[in-house]
Motif scaffolding. Structure first.
Motif, PDB file in Angstrom:
ATOM      1  N   ALA A  23       0.822  -1.213   0.000  1.00  0.00           N
ATOM      2  CA  ALA A  23       0.000   0.000   0.000  1.00  0.00           C
ATOM      3  C   ALA A  23       0.856   1.263   0.000  1.00  0.00           C
ATOM      4  N   ASP A  24       2.085   1.147   0.462  1.00  0.00           N
ATOM      5  CA  ASP A  24       2.991   2.290   0.441  1.00  0.00           C
ATOM      6  C   ASP A  24       3.780   2.248  -0.864  1.00  0.00           C
ATOM      7  N   GLY A  25       3.244   2.882  -1.887  1.00  0.00           N
ATOM      8  CA  GLY A  25       3.844   2.878  -3.214  1.00  0.00           C
ATOM      9  C   GLY A  25       5.274   3.374  -3.255  1.00  0.00           C
ATOM     10  N   ARG A  26       5.717   4.036  -2.191  1.00  0.00           N
ATOM     11  CA  ARG A  26       7.116   4.474  -2.147  1.00  0.00           C
ATOM     12  C   ARG A  26       8.077   3.290  -2.113  1.00  0.00           C
ATOM     13  N   ASN A  27       7.544   2.087  -1.855  1.00  0.00           N
ATOM     14  CA  ASN A  27       8.372   0.879  -1.877  1.00  0.00           C
ATOM     15  C   ASN A  27       8.571   0.334  -3.296  1.00  0.00           C
ATOM     16  N   ASP A  28       7.828   0.841  -4.268  1.00  0.00           N
ATOM     17  CA  ASP A  28       7.892   0.296  -5.630  1.00  0.00           C
ATOM     18  C   ASP A  28       9.307   0.211  -6.211  1.00  0.00           C
ATOM     19  N   PRO A  29      10.199   1.181  -5.981  1.00  0.00           N
ATOM     20  CA  PRO A  29      11.550   1.054  -6.550  1.00  0.00           C
ATOM     21  C   PRO A  29      12.310  -0.173  -6.050  1.00  0.00           C
ATOM     22  N   GLN A  30      11.895  -0.747  -4.930  1.00  0.00           N
ATOM     23  CA  GLN A  30      12.570  -1.938  -4.399  1.00  0.00           C
ATOM     24  C   GLN A  30      12.339  -3.154  -5.285  1.00  0.00           C
TER      25      GLN A  30
END
Length: 152
Positions: A23-30
């Motif tokens: 839900a925390d899209g800021r994790n997408d680069p991982q």
């Protein structure tokens, strides 16, 4: 023209924690190397209406993307739509998160891509690439979530 791609992966972490991670899209680069930068607007916990603004690199070109959360049903369902105007865009996407025995989680991801303008000619290529990468994308989600979420 539009089309859909899907991927299903099992993550060896509890569903509630996997949901919070996704839900925390800021994790997408991982797990998505095409995402160069991403921010959450507003800078509060993700909710319906939250926008994730990113810069991505596809086929050697950088583009700006904005996705709005359209549905958030903790801990089982996340939906989004792309609000930026790109030649190939995500009309609708989402995660379905399902708790499995022994604290594992099944994640189903889908995106419906559609073309606009010249993107109508490109969407088939984008779908083919996304479908080809789907198993590897699922593996990257699994690895990233298992790295980010401490074992129970």
């Amino acid at each position: 023209m539009s089309g859909r791609f899907d991927v299903v992966v099992e993550v060896d972490r509890p569903a509630k924690e996997v949901f919070a991670y996704l839900a925390d899209g800021r994790n997408d680069p991982q797990f998505s190397p095409r995402v160069l930068r991403i921010e959450r607007i507003p800078e509060t916990p993700t909710a319906v209406g939250t926008v994730f603004r990113s810069t991505v690199k596809d086929a050697g070109m950088k583009t700006a993307r904005e996705f709005r959360i359209t549905e958030l049903e903790e801990p089982v369902r996340i939906r989004w739509t792309e609000v930026s105007k790109n030649s190939v865009a995500v009309r609708e996407g989402g995660y379905d998160v399902e708790a499995l025995p022994d604290g594992r989680t099944r994640v189903r991801l889908h995106n419906v891509l559609e073309g606009h303008g010249v993107g109508r000619l490109l969407v088939g290529l984008a779908l083919a690439a996304a479908r080809k990468d789907a198993p590897a994308f699922g593996a990257r989600i699994k690895a990233a979530a298992e790295t980010a979420i401490a074992p129970g």
